[in-house]
Design a protein around this motif. Structure first.
Motif, PDB file in Angstrom:
ATOM      1  N   GLN A 129       0.807  -1.216   0.000  1.00 25.96           N
ATOM      2  CA  GLN A 129       0.000   0.000   0.000  1.00 25.96           C
ATOM      3  C   GLN A 129       0.843   1.269   0.000  1.00 25.96           C
ATOM      4  OE1 GLN A 129      -2.318   0.586   3.517  1.00 25.96           O
ATOM      5  NE2 GLN A 129      -3.359   2.378   2.744  1.00 25.96           N
ATOM      6  N   LYS A 130       1.851   1.338   0.867  1.00 20.32           N
ATOM      7  CA  LYS A 130       2.613   2.573   1.009  1.00 20.32           C
ATOM      8  C   LYS A 130       3.331   2.940  -0.284  1.00 20.32           C
ATOM      9  CE  LYS A 130       6.056   4.928   3.839  1.00 20.32           C
ATOM     10  NZ  LYS A 130       6.978   4.829   5.000  1.00 20.32           N
ATOM     11  N   ALA A 131       4.027   1.976  -0.878  1.00 14.34           N
ATOM     12  CA  ALA A 131       4.766   2.254  -2.112  1.00 14.34           C
ATOM     13  C   ALA A 131       3.816   2.600  -3.249  1.00 14.34           C
ATOM     14  CB  ALA A 131       5.621   1.044  -2.490  1.00 14.34           C
ATOM     15  N   TRP A 132       2.694   1.905  -3.307  1.00 12.42           N
ATOM     16  CA  TRP A 132       1.706   2.141  -4.365  1.00 12.42           C
ATOM     17  C   TRP A 132       1.116   3.544  -4.261  1.00 12.42           C
ATOM     18  CZ3 TRP A 132      -3.948   1.253  -3.424  1.00 12.42           C
ATOM     19  CH2 TRP A 132      -4.708   1.438  -4.584  1.00 12.42           C
ATOM     20  N   LEU A 133       0.679   3.929  -3.050  1.00 11.87           N
ATOM     21  CA  LEU A 133       0.091   5.252  -2.866  1.00 11.87           C
ATOM     22  C   LEU A 133       1.131   6.354  -3.039  1.00 11.87           C
ATOM     23  CD1 LEU A 133      -2.353   4.663   0.129  1.00 11.87           C
ATOM     24  CD2 LEU A 133      -2.887   4.820  -2.311  1.00 11.87           C
ATOM     25  N   THR A 134       2.365   6.087  -2.616  1.00  9.43           N
ATOM     26  CA  THR A 134       3.429   7.069  -2.819  1.00  9.43           C
ATOM     27  C   THR A 134       3.649   7.309  -4.305  1.00  9.43           C
ATOM     28  OG1 THR A 134       4.535   6.480  -0.746  1.00  9.43           O
ATOM     29  CG2 THR A 134       5.876   7.576  -2.427  1.00  9.43           C
ATOM     30  N   GLY A 135       3.621   6.231  -5.074  1.00  8.86           N
ATOM     31  CA  GLY A 135       3.772   6.366  -6.521  1.00  8.86           C
ATOM     32  C   GLY A 135       2.667   7.203  -7.136  1.00  8.86           C
ATOM     33  N   LEU A 136       1.433   6.985  -6.676  1.00 11.35           N
ATOM     34  CA  LEU A 136       0.316   7.790  -7.167  1.00 11.35           C
ATOM     35  C   LEU A 136       0.494   9.259  -6.787  1.00 11.35           C
ATOM     36  CD1 LEU A 136      -2.808   5.557  -6.370  1.00 11.35           C
ATOM     37  CD2 LEU A 136      -1.881   6.084  -8.622  1.00 11.35           C
ATOM     38  N   HIS A 137       0.890   9.494  -5.540  1.00 16.59           N
ATOM     39  CA  HIS A 137       0.985  10.870  -5.054  1.00 16.59           C
ATOM     40  C   HIS A 137       2.127  11.637  -5.713  1.00 16.59           C
ATOM     41  CE1 HIS A 137       0.427  14.264  -2.398  1.00 16.59           C
ATOM     42  NE2 HIS A 137       1.726  14.261  -2.181  1.00 16.59           N
ATOM     43  N   GLN A 138       3.181  10.958  -6.089  1.00 13.46           N
ATOM     44  CA  GLN A 138       4.314  11.651  -6.706  1.00 13.46           C
ATOM     45  C   GLN A 138       3.898  12.382  -7.976  1.00 13.46           C
ATOM     46  OE1 GLN A 138       7.192   8.475  -7.029  1.00 13.46           O
ATOM     47  NE2 GLN A 138       8.237   9.066  -5.139  1.00 13.46           N
ATOM     48  N   HIS A 139       2.944  11.816  -8.686  1.00 10.17           N
ATOM     49  CA  HIS A 139       2.459  12.480  -9.900  1.00 10.17           C
ATOM     50  C   HIS A 139       1.776  13.803  -9.545  1.00 10.17           C
ATOM     51  CE1 HIS A 139       1.152  12.917 -14.000  1.00 10.17           C
ATOM     52  NE2 HIS A 139      -0.116  12.961 -13.642  1.00 10.17           N
ATOM     53  N   TYR A 140       0.948  13.785  -8.505  1.00 11.12           N
ATOM     54  CA  TYR A 140       0.267  15.003  -8.054  1.00 11.12           C
ATOM     55  C   TYR A 140       1.277  16.026  -7.547  1.00 11.12           C
ATOM     56  CZ  TYR A 140      -3.300  17.826  -5.633  1.00 11.12           C
ATOM     57  OH  TYR A 140      -4.126  18.845  -5.207  1.00 11.12           O
ATOM     58  N   GLN A 141       2.275  15.555  -6.825  1.00 12.35           N
ATOM     59  CA  GLN A 141       3.325  16.449  -6.339  1.00 12.35           C
ATOM     60  C   GLN A 141       3.993  17.170  -7.505  1.00 12.35           C
ATOM     61  OE1 GLN A 141       4.300  17.342  -3.308  1.00 12.35           O
ATOM     62  NE2 GLN A 141       6.250  18.342  -3.755  1.00 12.35           N
ATOM     63  N   GLY A 142       4.249  16.447  -8.581  1.00 19.79           N
ATOM     64  CA  GLY A 142       4.864  17.064  -9.754  1.00 19.79           C
ATOM     65  C   GLY A 142       3.978  18.129 -10.378  1.00 19.79           C
ATOM     66  N   ILE A 143       2.672  17.860 -10.445  1.00 16.04           N
ATOM     67  CA  ILE A 143       1.722  18.849 -10.976  1.00 16.04           C
ATOM     68  C   ILE A 143       1.762  20.118 -10.135  1.00 16.04           C
ATOM     69  CG2 ILE A 143      -0.746  19.350 -11.271  1.00 16.04           C
ATOM     70  CD1 ILE A 143      -1.102  16.341 -11.938  1.00 16.04           C
ATOM     71  N   LEU A 144       1.763  19.949  -8.817  1.00 17.34           N
ATOM     72  CA  LEU A 144       1.750  21.108  -7.926  1.00 17.34           C
ATOM     73  C   LEU A 144       3.073  21.862  -7.952  1.00 17.34           C
ATOM     74  CD1 LEU A 144      -0.216  19.729  -4.849  1.00 17.34           C
ATOM     75  CD2 LEU A 144      -1.065  21.036  -6.797  1.00 17.34           C
ATOM     76  N   GLU A 145       4.172  21.157  -8.110  1.00 18.16           N
ATOM     77  CA  GLU A 145       5.461  21.845  -8.216  1.00 18.16           C
ATOM     78  C   GLU A 145       5.500  22.733  -9.461  1.00 18.16           C
ATOM     79  OE1 GLU A 145       8.764  19.158  -7.920  1.00 18.16           O
ATOM     80  OE2 GLU A 145       8.117  18.387  -5.966  1.00 18.16           O
ATOM     81  N   ARG A 146       4.988  22.227 -10.565  1.00 21.60           N
ATOM     82  CA  ARG A 146       4.942  23.050 -11.782  1.00 21.60           C
ATOM     83  C   ARG A 146       4.012  24.242 -11.596  1.00 21.60           C
ATOM     84  NH1 ARG A 146       5.307  17.804 -13.785  1.00 21.60           N
ATOM     85  NH2 ARG A 146       3.051  17.565 -14.066  1.00 21.60           N
ATOM     86  N   PHE A 147       2.931  24.025 -10.873  1.00 22.28           N
ATOM     87  CA  PHE A 147       1.980  25.102 -10.586  1.00 22.28           C
ATOM     88  C   PHE A 147       2.645  26.205  -9.764  1.00 22.28           C
ATOM     89  CE2 PHE A 147      -1.887  26.228  -7.792  1.00 22.28           C
ATOM     90  CZ  PHE A 147      -2.277  27.266  -8.629  1.00 22.28           C
ATOM     91  N   VAL A 148       3.297  25.822  -8.675  1.00 21.66           N
ATOM     92  CA  VAL A 148       3.971  26.802  -7.824  1.00 21.66           C
ATOM     93  C   VAL A 148       5.078  27.510  -8.600  1.00 21.66           C
ATOM     94  CG1 VAL A 148       5.398  27.100  -5.759  1.00 21.66           C
ATOM     95  CG2 VAL A 148       3.398  25.583  -5.687  1.00 21.66           C
ATOM     96  N   ALA A 149       5.850  26.749  -9.364  1.00 19.94           N
ATOM     97  CA  ALA A 149       6.942  27.345 -10.144  1.00 19.94           C
ATOM     98  C   ALA A 149       6.409  28.372 -11.142  1.00 19.94           C
ATOM     99  CB  ALA A 149       7.716  26.252 -10.873  1.00 19.94           C
ATOM    100  N   SER A 150       5.223  28.106 -11.707  1.00 22.23           N
ATOM    101  CA  SER A 150       4.647  29.065 -12.655  1.00 22.23           C
ATOM    102  C   SER A 150       4.270  30.365 -11.951  1.00 22.23           C
ATOM    103  CB  SER A 150       3.418  28.461 -13.347  1.00 22.23           C
ATOM    104  OG  SER A 150       2.297  28.402 -12.466  1.00 22.23           O
TER     105      SER A 150
END
Length: 200
Positions: A129-150
């Protein structure tokens, strides 16, 4: 003596399964409806099939078992949310407006699950569960990092912000499914609080 050979179970997608491209999504939408009505303990493949208006056997064309169905459900709804988040945050609108739209979509996602997320995720993938959910969340983290950077690049946010940590804070922001505040004022207040901490 020869030991009997063992073969890994291979899941084949039949011609029937491929011929109806939306059937899988229909089954997943039916699954979330059953979860809302009956909870995780009341989730039965027979009821999912009934609500999806398909035979029970059709469900098993797409999903090996209930655990496979739940894992696909989490991924399906999460990926839909991430796609919406990516579209919202990549638009040319002002940062504050994009933030409010993102928070509204985030709260709608939380509402969809109505407190079921943690239980469904545990049932869907109990061992990894932990590795699977972390993998899912990393994608969202990337979206938000691009958002903040913009926002930093446009001068709307402070240039000294740690983009990664600010994105992580935003990911955890405003997720209160137990609280029933009027939606629009709540979103505006969340955005106001966040912007006060990050504005240039």
């Amino acid at each position: 003596m020869h030991k009997p050979c063992t073969y890994a179970r291979v899941k084949y997608v039949t011609t029937e399964a491929r011929s109806v491209p939306n059937k899988r999504d229909i089954i997943l939408e039916a699954t979330i409806r059953v979860l809302r009505e009956r909870g995780l303990s009341g989730l039965k493949v027979e009821e999912v099939a009934r609500q999806a208006e398909v035979g029970k056997g059709t469900v098993y064309l797409y999903f090996e078992d209930k655990q496979d169905l739940l894992k696909a459900l989490v991924e399906y709804h999460t990926q839909r949310f991430y796609a919406d988040a990516a579209e919202i945050t990549a638009s040319e609108r002002p940062f504050r407006e994009r933030l409010e739209r993102l928070l509204a979509r985030r709260l709608a996602f939380v509402d969809e699950w109505r407190g079921l997320w943690a239980a469904v995720a545990r049932e869907a993938n109990p061992k990894g569960q932990k590795a699977w959910l972390t993998g899912l969340h990393q994608h969202y983290q990337g979206i938000l990092e691009r958002f903040v950077a913009s926002g930093v690049a446009s001068g709307e946010l402070r240039p000294d912000l740690d983009v990664e940590l600010t994105a992580a804070a935003l990911a955890a922001f405003g997720c209160s499914p137990q609280l029933d505040f009027p939606r629009e004022p709540y979103i505006q207040q969340l955005a106001e609080v966040f912007m006060k901490g990050v504005c240039a």
